[in-house]
Write an enzyme that holds these catalytic residues in place. Structure first.
Site, PDB file in Angstrom:
ATOM      1  N   GLU A  14     -82.517 -71.046 -42.799  1.00 13.91           N
ATOM      2  CA  GLU A  14     -82.222 -69.814 -43.473  1.00 13.91           C
ATOM      3  C   GLU A  14     -80.785 -69.602 -42.131  1.00 13.91           C
ATOM      4  OE1 GLU A  14     -82.260 -65.644 -41.008  1.00 13.91           O
ATOM      5  OE2 GLU A  14     -82.780 -67.785 -40.016  1.00 13.91           O
TER       6      GLU A  14
ATOM      7  N   ASP B 104     -85.626 -71.365 -38.972  1.00 15.45           N
ATOM      8  CA  ASP B 104     -84.887 -70.002 -38.286  1.00 15.45           C
ATOM      9  C   ASP B 104     -83.162 -70.866 -38.468  1.00 15.45           C
ATOM     10  OD1 ASP B 104     -84.650 -67.138 -37.931  1.00 15.45           O
ATOM     11  OD2 ASP B 104     -84.840 -67.855 -35.531  1.00 15.45           O
TER      12      ASP B 104
END
Length: 672
Positions: free
Chosen positions: A432, A403
């Protein structure tokens, strides 16, 4: 009359002393054969080029020397830690450019370089051949050739000695023409190309790194779901057993990676309510990204999901269905995370003694605090985060979606991924990151095996063509795109306004333009309800349990399953590299071709990008890729509709109606 003295030189005027001449280094003659512009090379060879197991890696370089002597070159390659180099020959292409290839036959760290030399036998052969063809006497030249062969015999390995001695024996008792025939034979030229004398041997100044991943790093289909919603009941928290019950559904859609957002304990301090409300209701579960509570942190499981034994059963059951579990690695903490008490030095504290919450002004994330990576956090925090990844690897997880990696230091990622992959070369990290291009590229360069992309916002023909072409350029050496159609954070405007045809369009583009693609659940039932004016979902699953009718009318489950089946059955669709865009004379219609190098597997895709209107276009059939002229005929198998036909002629016309058929995916082959 006295003559004026000569004006002193600048050096003598400055020092008043005679300058000592510079002594040159002793000449060695090294580097007579030049090797430069070696590709692939990431950041001039300081970072690794990427390949996947089973790939053939093409290596090219500019190689040349003075004069007219023939030169030759080999790629030297090996797995890091092995002593002996393996050799692969290179061949001349054009304008001093040479090319060769090596097989990526094992995952892990590899290295390669290039060696080149002046080829005495090939130079001799070319020169004597010209003399012989001109009718000149070549007796002395044949003696020179014999001497070259004798030199080779002196140094050849024992295993090849008989081969060269046999060629030497064939020279005895024959006239000049007969001896030339022996020297000109394929057997002689092949043997001497390998074992003949080499002069002025040069080696490229660098040994270049090559990292080989397992195939899933370049070819994968991801399905994202929240395990806490797996019960499909907004009143009951889902469990790992509920996820196990969903596995056949995901398998039948054709996905091979099942990805979970964080499954760790969720904090209660400043817990968010529905739709990111600052006030949580009594039963609101909070955001899964507010990691950590009295139940533990990143190495713990949210109690309502189940136990580690339950997770172990889930991983095993997924494998039985051909699925691999991917976990989110989110480096952020709830104010209740155990690390805050155990390691307060890892966090930012305000002057009044309170924790500094995560911010992206004007946004503020009251339920999350960030760690910092330097000062008192180095190296302790780095080791702790590395150990979190190792912990989940020990529990059967080999894929991590990371993330927001662009908000953490690049040196950390380079160190962590290298450290993990040194022990576990089959682990895959997906970045990401939706940020500036150079940062996204750098994350891939320092180790991330896969990367999110701008595909989500490329929905017109020009944008798609430009972006995919960029991914197929120099980025192909290190950047592996994963085309997600949507995420829990991103509800694209195109999907909000396009209805069912738009979901068919975007899934087709994602599945056939990239080796890896993914959807967030709800996509298959064309879920799109947005927060007004935002690229976000109304009633976001990030803050509440969700229930869905996955059998709802208008779903595109069969279409997604057909796309994934086509990908599994066609090697041409398993890598982003090699996409060729074709002429289609309508800006709303995009056509492209993907094929294996030998064209044994080839796929053509045509998509109507307009989800609201019928579009027609003349388009080109890539007959030239099969060695056919413009009037040729090619066999076509429709991989979505299941029927077969032929196309005769280079230019064809197609009409695509969103209400009936927005896309075609054709496997192409020469008629039998």
């Amino acid at each position: 009359m006295t003559k004026a003295p000569a004006k002193p030189t600048r050096a003598r005027a400055a020092s008043g002393k005679k300058k000592t001449p510079t002594v040159s280094a002793e000449p060695t003659g090294d580097g007579r054969v030049v090797i430069e512009a070696v590709e692939p090379s990431v950041d001039r060879g300081f970072l690794a080029t990427k390949a996947a197991e089973g790939d053939v890696v093409e290596v090219t370089a500019d190689i040349f020397s003075d004069g007219h002597d023939k030169i030759a070159a080999d790629i030297l390659h090996r797995k890091v830690g092995e002593g002996e180099w393996q050799r692969a020959p290179m061949h001349f292409v054009d304008n001093d450019r040479w090319s060769g290839s090596i097989a990526a036959d094992a995952i892990g760290a590899h290295e390669f370089t290039i060696e080149a030399w002046r080829d005495a036998f090939a130079s001799w052969h070319a020169e004597v051949g010209k003399k012989r063809d001109a009718g000149q006497i070549i007796e002395l030249e044949l003696l020179e050739g014999t001497a070259l062969l004798d030199r080779a015999i002196e140094t050849v390995p024992e295993s090849q000695l008989a081969r060269l001695e046999d060629l030497r024996a064939r020279l005895n008792g024959t006239d000049a023409e007969g001896r030339w025939g022996v020297f000109d034979s394929p057997e002689m030229r092949e043997a001497m190309a390998v074992w003949g004398p080499r002069s002025n041997v040069s080696r490229y100044r660098q040994v270049l790194p090559l990292w080989v991943d397992r195939k899933r790093a370049v070819f994968s289909a991801w399905y994202e779901l929240f395990p806490r919603s797996a019960a499909n009941d907004p009143e009951r928290h889902g469990t790992f057993d509920d996820v196990i019950a969903r596995l056949p559904y995901v398998r039948d859609l054709g996905f091979d990676v099942l990805y979970f957002p964080p499954i760790h304990p969720i904090g209660t301090t400043n817990r968010k309510g529905r739709n990111n409300s600052l006030t949580a209701g009594e039963n609101d579960p909070g955001s899964v990204y507010a990691i950590g509570s009295e139940h533990g942190g990143h190495d713990a499981i949210h109690p309502e999901l189940g136990s580690f034994d339950d997770f172990k059963r889930l991983v095993a059951a997924a494998a039985e269905h051909g699925l691999e579990i991917a976990l989110d690695f989110a480096i952020q903490c709830s104010p209740d995370h155990p690390w805050i008490k155990e390691h307060p030095e890892w966090f930012d504290w305000r002057p009044d003694g309170t924790l500094k919450f995560a911010e992206n002004p004007p946004k503020k994330y009251e339920d999350i605090v960030n760690v910092h990576f330097y000062g008192a956090s180095l190296p302790g925090l780095w080791y702790a985060l590395r150990d979190v990844v190792a912990f989940w690897i020990a529990h059967g997880v080999k894929i991590f979606r990371v993330d927001n990696p662009h908000t953490k230091p690049l040196p950390f990622w380079q160190w962590l991924i290298a450290d993990i992959n040194a022990k576990h070369p089959d682990v895959v990290f997906l970045a990401e990151a939706f940020t500036k291009p150079k940062m996204m590229k750098r994350l891939a360069k320092v180790g991330f095996q896969q990367s999110y992309t701008y595909f989500t916002w490329r929905d017109d023909k020009a944008g798609l063509t430009e972006y995919v072409s960029e991914l197929n350029g120099e980025m192909a050496a290190y950047y592996r795109p994963n085309f997600f159609t949507n995420t829990p954070d991103i509800n694209p405007y195109y999907l909000q306004t396009s209805g069912r045809p738009g979901f068919i369009v975007r899934s087709t583009l994602a599945a056939t333009l990239s080796g890896s693609w993914g959807i967030y659940n709800g996509f298959e039932i064309c879920e799109y309800e947005p927060l007004p004016g935002r690229e976000e979902y109304l009633d976001s699953e990030k803050y509440e349990l969700r229930a869905r009718d996955f059998d709802a009318p208008g779903n595109i489950r069969d279409h997604i399953a057909a796309l994934n089946r086509a990908r599994q059955e066609n090697v041409a669709l398993q890598d982003v590299r090699g996409t060729q865009f074709l002429n289609a004379w309508n800006d709303n219609v995009i056509a492209y071709f993907r094929a294996t190098p030998d064209r044994s597997n080839a796929v053509m895709v045509i998509v109507n990008l307009d989800p609201a209107n019928v579009q027609s276009a003349d388009y080109e059939v890539p007959l030239w890729e099969f060695g056919l002229d413009d009037s040729g005929t090619i066999a076509v198998e429709d991989l979505l509709a299941g029927h077969a036909s032929t196309l005769a002629g280079k230019v064809q016309n197609i009409t695509l109606d969103p209400a009936d058929r927005s896309v075609v995916v054709w496997r192409m082959s020469l008629p039998k």
